[in-house]
Design an enzyme around this catalytic site. Structure first.
Site, PDB file in Angstrom:
ATOM      1  N   SER A 127     -61.762  16.396  41.825  1.00 32.35           N
ATOM      2  CA  SER A 127     -62.314  16.734  43.139  1.00 32.35           C
ATOM      3  C   SER A 127     -61.837  18.102  43.589  1.00 32.35           C
ATOM      4  O   SER A 127     -62.383  18.677  44.514  1.00 32.35           O
ATOM      5  CB  SER A 127     -61.881  15.692  44.164  1.00 32.35           C
ATOM      6  OG  SER A 127     -60.497  15.824  44.422  1.00 32.35           O
ATOM      7  N   GLY A 128     -60.794  18.612  42.925  1.00 35.51           N
ATOM      8  CA  GLY A 128     -60.202  19.863  43.382  1.00 35.51           C
ATOM      9  C   GLY A 128     -59.092  19.598  44.383  1.00 35.51           C
ATOM     10  O   GLY A 128     -58.367  20.503  44.771  1.00 35.51           O
ATOM     11  N   GLY A 129     -58.945  18.353  44.817  1.00 35.43           N
ATOM     12  CA  GLY A 129     -57.848  17.977  45.709  1.00 35.43           C
ATOM     13  C   GLY A 129     -56.535  18.003  44.939  1.00 35.43           C
ATOM     14  O   GLY A 129     -56.530  18.107  43.715  1.00 35.43           O
ATOM     15  N   VAL A 130     -55.441  17.893  45.664  1.00 38.63           N
ATOM     16  CA  VAL A 130     -54.131  18.038  45.029  1.00 38.63           C
ATOM     17  C   VAL A 130     -53.918  16.999  43.930  1.00 38.63           C
ATOM     18  O   VAL A 130     -53.526  17.327  42.811  1.00 38.63           O
ATOM     19  CB  VAL A 130     -52.998  17.876  46.081  1.00 38.63           C
ATOM     20  CG1 VAL A 130     -51.651  18.106  45.442  1.00 38.63           C
ATOM     21  CG2 VAL A 130     -53.204  18.824  47.239  1.00 38.63           C
ATOM     22  N   ASP A 131     -54.219  15.743  44.257  1.00 37.01           N
ATOM     23  CA  ASP A 131     -53.872  14.679  43.311  1.00 37.01           C
ATOM     24  C   ASP A 131     -54.666  14.803  42.002  1.00 37.01           C
ATOM     25  O   ASP A 131     -54.082  14.770  40.916  1.00 37.01           O
ATOM     26  CB  ASP A 131     -54.116  13.299  43.938  1.00 37.01           C
ATOM     27  CG  ASP A 131     -53.321  13.132  45.221  1.00 37.01           C
ATOM     28  OD1 ASP A 131     -52.324  13.845  45.389  1.00 37.01           O
ATOM     29  OD2 ASP A 131     -53.712  12.302  46.057  1.00 37.01           O
ATOM     30  N   SER A 132     -55.979  14.920  42.125  1.00 38.93           N
ATOM     31  CA  SER A 132     -56.749  14.974  40.883  1.00 38.93           C
ATOM     32  C   SER A 132     -56.464  16.270  40.131  1.00 38.93           C
ATOM     33  O   SER A 132     -56.467  16.292  38.899  1.00 38.93           O
ATOM     34  CB  SER A 132     -58.246  14.761  41.125  1.00 38.93           C
ATOM     35  OG  SER A 132     -58.816  15.825  41.832  1.00 38.93           O
ATOM     36  N   SER A 133     -56.165  17.356  40.856  1.00 37.28           N
ATOM     37  CA  SER A 133     -55.872  18.627  40.163  1.00 37.28           C
ATOM     38  C   SER A 133     -54.570  18.517  39.364  1.00 37.28           C
ATOM     39  O   SER A 133     -54.499  18.934  38.205  1.00 37.28           O
ATOM     40  CB  SER A 133     -55.715  19.777  41.161  1.00 37.28           C
ATOM     41  OG  SER A 133     -56.891  19.952  41.883  1.00 37.28           O
ATOM     42  N   GLU A 150     -33.733   6.943  57.788  1.00 33.92           N
ATOM     43  CA  GLU A 150     -34.871   7.571  57.115  1.00 33.92           C
ATOM     44  C   GLU A 150     -35.718   8.436  58.042  1.00 33.92           C
ATOM     45  O   GLU A 150     -36.473   9.295  57.596  1.00 33.92           O
ATOM     46  CB  GLU A 150     -35.753   6.501  56.453  1.00 33.92           C
ATOM     47  CG  GLU A 150     -36.542   5.597  57.399  1.00 33.92           C
ATOM     48  CD  GLU A 150     -35.743   4.410  57.956  1.00 33.92           C
ATOM     49  OE1 GLU A 150     -34.500   4.467  57.942  1.00 33.92           O
ATOM     50  OE2 GLU A 150     -36.364   3.445  58.422  1.00 33.92           O
ATOM     51  N   CYS A 210     -31.578  -1.668  60.171  1.00 38.27           N
ATOM     52  CA  CYS A 210     -32.218  -2.289  61.325  1.00 38.27           C
ATOM     53  C   CYS A 210     -32.493  -3.779  61.056  1.00 38.27           C
ATOM     54  O   CYS A 210     -31.545  -4.547  60.939  1.00 38.27           O
ATOM     55  CB  CYS A 210     -33.486  -1.504  61.676  1.00 38.27           C
ATOM     56  SG  CYS A 210     -34.114  -1.920  63.290  1.00 38.27           S
ATOM     57  N   TYR A 211     -33.737  -4.175  60.892  1.00 39.13           N
ATOM     58  CA  TYR A 211     -34.012  -5.585  60.600  1.00 39.13           C
ATOM     59  C   TYR A 211     -33.255  -6.024  59.336  1.00 39.13           C
ATOM     60  O   TYR A 211     -32.723  -7.141  59.278  1.00 39.13           O
ATOM     61  CB  TYR A 211     -35.522  -5.793  60.413  1.00 39.13           C
ATOM     62  CG  TYR A 211     -35.918  -7.229  60.135  1.00 39.13           C
ATOM     63  CD1 TYR A 211     -36.069  -8.138  61.177  1.00 39.13           C
ATOM     64  CD2 TYR A 211     -36.132  -7.675  58.834  1.00 39.13           C
ATOM     65  CE1 TYR A 211     -36.429  -9.456  60.929  1.00 39.13           C
ATOM     66  CE2 TYR A 211     -36.490  -8.989  58.572  1.00 39.13           C
ATOM     67  CZ  TYR A 211     -36.640  -9.879  59.628  1.00 39.13           C
ATOM     68  OH  TYR A 211     -36.989 -11.174  59.379  1.00 39.13           O
ATOM     69  N   LYS A 263     -46.622  12.036  47.931  1.00 35.73           N
ATOM     70  CA  LYS A 263     -47.451  13.238  48.047  1.00 35.73           C
ATOM     71  C   LYS A 263     -46.635  14.527  47.899  1.00 35.73           C
ATOM     72  O   LYS A 263     -47.042  15.449  47.192  1.00 35.73           O
ATOM     73  CB  LYS A 263     -48.134  13.233  49.430  1.00 35.73           C
ATOM     74  CG  LYS A 263     -49.190  14.275  49.574  1.00 35.73           C
ATOM     75  CD  LYS A 263     -50.466  13.763  48.983  1.00 35.73           C
ATOM     76  CE  LYS A 263     -51.577  14.765  49.054  1.00 35.73           C
ATOM     77  NZ  LYS A 263     -52.785  14.210  48.461  1.00 35.73           N
ATOM     78  N   HIS A 281     -32.137   3.845  62.071  1.00 38.77           N
ATOM     79  CA  HIS A 281     -33.013   4.209  60.948  1.00 38.77           C
ATOM     80  C   HIS A 281     -32.605   5.577  60.373  1.00 38.77           C
ATOM     81  O   HIS A 281     -32.991   6.600  60.913  1.00 38.77           O
ATOM     82  CB  HIS A 281     -34.464   4.295  61.432  1.00 38.77           C
ATOM     83  CG  HIS A 281     -35.064   2.969  61.737  1.00 38.77           C
ATOM     84  ND1 HIS A 281     -35.713   2.207  60.791  1.00 38.77           N
ATOM     85  CD2 HIS A 281     -35.097   2.257  62.876  1.00 38.77           C
ATOM     86  CE1 HIS A 281     -36.125   1.084  61.339  1.00 38.77           C
ATOM     87  NE2 HIS A 281     -35.767   1.082  62.608  1.00 38.77           N
ATOM     88  N   GLY A 320     -38.173  -4.076  60.069  1.00 39.73           N
ATOM     89  CA  GLY A 320     -39.342  -4.954  60.117  1.00 39.73           C
ATOM     90  C   GLY A 320     -39.597  -5.386  61.537  1.00 39.73           C
ATOM     91  O   GLY A 320     -38.713  -5.257  62.400  1.00 39.73           O
TER      92      GLY A 320
END
Ligand code: XMP
Length: 549
Positions: free
Chosen positions: A258-264, A206, A117-118, A405, A204, A90
């Site tokens: 929409s044809g995008g990844v998420d909606s597909s 990550e 870290c923080y 994603k 970190h 943070g």
């Protein structure tokens, strides 16, 4: 002070490839009961810029993980019964007046806690150690010396390269803690209280620059917390399909595709769950990439593998008419968004009442909208607009609400969605409308579509398509004199953009090999009528944006 928070308002566009955003920025959310019983680790967010990365890395260890604000009530945390707790970095000093903190009780639950870290500094501060401004600020790759063997560093090299970013340091560990590692400038790079299962690291894990970061996180979540590591995409997909089937029953479901990844991925998951009870509406606003409308139809239309109720609305002319004479990018965005709602509204009106509306919301949207971590303010304007009056529905379904994603893409592959759809480039809702400077016309759309198709083809041929974060061609509004054959030309300049980015908040121009750029330039000039110059945009973000509008 630990790390610099580089946040910009334009990160609000992190919701990518979702025209559905125009319709329902936020809505009532699914009951989450089915996720409550799952073995999980929780990440307590202190406002660090890598909070989502922490959760992603944990999931890479096949352990399910969710992000919560540091303000989350201790009773709620206890009720979730996590196998482990991770405190993020943070931007504050933990001894500052209003610094984000946590109660001592968090460390007394008997649940293993790892502070990063923080988060490490808060742990020490709350438990009686000392944190103060460091004489030497550490930033960047730093060698950490692991001094004593520790479960956290199991199989980690005694000298390991880690990513540091801190102004404050732990000058004295809290009672009961042993120092496990140090760096040249930092006496406490890692500390532990094995008996209480408390671990603190100043770096970190990550961030990819920490070479053995995932191993360290894996040691924590599986070795120390005892997680089974059973979170797998195939079981997620199967369970989700079953749960969706139960939830929907005989109901009718509407999806704006929409044809995008998420909606597909969301649509295919529902198609597998409920088949013909799902209707997908795909609005072609004429601002899609070359052949994209037909490609979406080929997959989701009547001749595709899923046999959905698929409605394609060819609204190109409507959008071009709306955009005629409009040059201001914000106004273009607004008009495209509004027109999209209007078109969708008309289609929804024809379909009539439905029980559920599908949204392709993914986990970063949830976190950044303030439902998870600390990023409440950043994406607040995704909450404007409210629910669409235009659709008569009872409830929203968000099958990807818990996924990052990359996990959505994995789910897409599990569902056997074609790879070219699963690994599609991020594409903004307003489409090419915001990749054309100045007025949008059908002619300019054709030019940018053709140039972009060539660019993408050559990038793929060069094997760079999965390497570069985002790349596309845009059309400048500049016309200039050129010569082709013996003829004078007065044509447009195309701008090529390619950026590498971790989070879309900041980006750097990608080093596309010069030969590739030259090939693209040659092909565009030869094959795309109306273009006589090609530029490569070197600008990073900030000061530029990723899009070119
Ligand atoms: P900028 O241009 O703001 O873009 O640096 C950051 C990321 O967001 C995408 N983007 C959008 N995505 N609707 C979207 O769904 C939008 O209006 C929008 N504008 C930008 C952009 O492609 C990049 O990935």
């Amino acid at each position: 002070m630990t790390e610099k928070n580089v946040l910009s308002t334009s990160e609000s566009y992190l919701i990518i490839e979702k025209i559905t955003d125009f319709i329902c920025p936020q809505g009532p959310h699914e009951e989450e009961t089915n996720w409550m019983d799952m073995e999980k680790v929780i990440v307590i967010d202190f406002g660090g810029q890598y909070n989502q990365l922490v959760a992603r890395r944990v999931r890479e260890c096949n352990v399910y993980c969710e992000i919560y604000s540091y303000r989350t009530d201790i009773g709620q945390i206890r009720a979730m019964n996590p196998k482990g707790i991770i405190l993020t970095g943070g931007p504050n000093s933990c001894y500052g007046a209003d610094a984000p903190t946590c109660t001592k009780e968090l460390f007394e639950l008997g649940i293993p806690v790892l502070g990063l870290c923080y988060g490490a500094q808060v742990m020490m501060h709350v438990l009686g150690g000392k944190v103060e401004s460091a004489p030497v600020r550490e930033y960047g790759k730093t060698e950490v010396m692991v001094d004593v063997s520790s479960g956290l560093f199991y199989n980690v090299s005694p000298k390991t390269l880690c990513w540091m970013s801190h102004f404050d340091y732990i000058s004295r560990v809290a009672p009961g803690f042993d120092i496990v590692g140090h760096t040249a400038d930092c006496p406490v790079a890692a500390a532990e209280n094995v008996e209480k299962k408390l671990y603190a690291i100043q770096f970190h894990p990550e961030v990819l620059h920490t070479q053995e970061g995932t191993k360290i996180l894996d040691n924590f979540v599986r070795g120390i917390c005892g997680c089974g590591g059973t979170w797998r995409m195939d079981s997620f997909v199967e369970d989700s399909i079953r749960m969706l089937r139960e939830k929907v029953g005989n109901g009718k479901v509407l999806c704006a595709l929409s044809g995008g990844v998420d909606s597909s991925v969301a649509a295919v998951m529902l198609a597998k769950a409920i088949g013909k009870q799902l209707t997908c509406v795909f609005v072609d606003h004429g601002l899609l990439r070359k052949n994209e409308g037909d490609e979406v139809e080929a997959v989701f239309g009547p001749d595709g593998p899923y046999k959905l109720n698929f409605i394609r609305v060819n609204a190109q002319e409507r959008f071009y008419n709306k955009l005629s004479g409009v040059t201001d990018p914000e106004q273009k965005r607004k008009l495209i968004g509004e027109e999209f709602i209007r078109v969708f509204e008309e289609e929804a009106g024809k379909i009539g009442a439905v029980d559920f509306l599908v949204q392709g919301t993914i986990y970063p949207d949830v976190v950044e909208s303030g439902f998870g971590g600390e990023s409440v303010v950043i994406k607040s304007h995704h909450n404007v607009g409210g629910l669409p009056d235009c659709v008569d529905f009872k409830e929203i379904i968000e099958p990807l609400r818990n996924l990052f994603k990359d996990e959505v893409r994995k789910a897409g592959l599990e569902l056997a969605i074609p790879e070219h759809l699963v690994f599609r480039q991020p594409f903004p809702g307003p489409g090419l409308g915001i990749r054309i400077i100045g007025e949008v016309t059908a002619e300019k759309v054709r030019i940018v579509q053709d140039a972009d198709a060539i660019y993408r083809e050559e990038i793929a041929k060069a094997g760079l398509d999965r390497e570069i974060g985002q790349y596309f061609a845009a059309l400048t509004n500049m016309q200039s004199v050129g010569v082709m054959g013996d003829e004078r030309t007065y044509d447009y300049a195309v701008a090529l953009r390619a950026v590498n980015t971790v989070d879309f908040m900041t980006a750097e121009s990608a080093e596309v090999p010069f030969e590739v750029l030259q090939t693209v330039m040659g092909r565009i000039i030869n094959e795309v009528r109306g273009v006589n110059r090609v530029f490569y945009d070197l600008t990073s973000k900030p000061p530029g944006t990723i899009e070119f509008e």
